[in-house]
Design an enzyme around this catalytic site. Structure first.
Site, PDB file in Angstrom:
ATOM      1  N   ASN A 181     -40.128 -80.035 -16.320  1.00  0.00           N
ATOM      2  CA  ASN A 181     -39.871 -79.457 -14.996  1.00  0.00           C
ATOM      3  C   ASN A 181     -40.440 -80.301 -13.849  1.00  0.00           C
ATOM      4  OD1 ASN A 181     -38.607 -77.148 -16.186  1.00  0.00           O
ATOM      5  ND2 ASN A 181     -40.649 -76.353 -16.642  1.00  0.00           N
ATOM      6  N   ARG A 182     -40.618 -81.597 -14.117  1.00  0.00           N
ATOM      7  CA  ARG A 182     -41.144 -82.537 -13.118  1.00  0.00           C
ATOM      8  C   ARG A 182     -42.577 -82.214 -12.691  1.00  0.00           C
ATOM      9  NH1 ARG A 182     -37.416 -84.592 -15.096  1.00  0.00           N
ATOM     10  NH2 ARG A 182     -35.697 -85.709 -14.094  1.00  0.00           N
ATOM     11  N   LEU A 183     -43.271 -81.367 -13.438  1.00  0.00           N
ATOM     12  CA  LEU A 183     -44.682 -81.078 -13.154  1.00  0.00           C
ATOM     13  C   LEU A 183     -45.541 -82.062 -13.942  1.00  0.00           C
ATOM     14  CD1 LEU A 183     -44.722 -77.152 -13.076  1.00  0.00           C
ATOM     15  CD2 LEU A 183     -44.707 -78.771 -11.159  1.00  0.00           C
TER      16      LEU A 183
END
Length: 214
Positions: free
Chosen positions: A191-193
């Site tokens: 989730n691009r975290l």
């Protein structure tokens, strides 16, 4: 226009958490380097991008090979009269970066570049194959040349001139040691975290450690 909006990938291979990292970045770099090396893949694990500020004021990046790293820093070799060599002479602030796609990892190093000792440069040059030695002698790196054949013809002349002889390191060729001031480790996450951990050098030679937002 080529629309790349749908190029997406989920990063889920690993994590980077504060309770599993050492107090200094070289130890973590060493761990990651050998994990990537053991993981395998198509690329060269020691390939890194060196970014400099050119004499024209523009940044420029190019891929070179890391040849040694230790608590002192990171060593690579090049032509001192090349574009990057002239840039470093004018401004020794450089950035090194590694992208290890296989394990979804990136390392970014900001530091100061300085020439290695002549002894270190000599020892590495002597370890190179003769073809690589002659390549360093024949190439006026970054200079304009008329053709590929010009380069090959000059190499052939050198091969004949040095047949049966030892090849000494030219004075314009040698190593740089990059002393790190800041090292950032990036681990791709879902989730691009992504995980981003930054080490910054302190006046007492310790390192401050901070987590950065992805």
């Amino acid at each position: 226009m080529n629309d790349l909006s749908n190029y997406r990938k989920s990063y889920e291979k690993s994590e980077l958490l504060e309770d599993s990292i050492p107090d200094d970045p070289i130890n973590l770099f060493n761990r990651w380097f050998h994990e990537v090396e053991n993981f395998g893949g198509s690329g060269e694990v020691n390939a890194m991008t060196v970014s400099t500020i050119g004499l024209d004021g523009f940044p420029k990046s190019r891929v070179v090979l890391l040849k040694k790293f230790s608590e002192e820093g990171f060593v690579f070799y090049t032509n001192y009269n090349s574009e990057k060599g002239k840039a470093i002479a004018a401004n020794p602030h450089v950035c090194l970066s590694f992208f290890w796609q296989e394990m979804e990892r990136q390392v970014i190093i900001k530091g100061i570049a300085q020439k290695t000792s002549e002894n270190i440069s000599d020892n590495y040059f002597d370890s190179r194959p003769d073809g690589s030695k002659l390549g360093a002698v024949v190439s006026n790196q970054s200079e304009v040349i008329p053709s590929r054949s010009f380069l090959e013809e000059n190499l052939k002349k050198l091969e004949n001139a040095f047949e049966g002889k030892s090849i000494s390191r030219p004075e314009h060729w040698g190593g740089y040691l990059v002393t790190p001031l800041e090292v950032e480790f990036w681990q791709g996450r879902a989730n691009r975290l992504h995980d981003r951990i930054s080490y910054k050098s302190q006046s007492d030679f310790s390192w401050s450690i901070q987590r950065l937002a992805p």
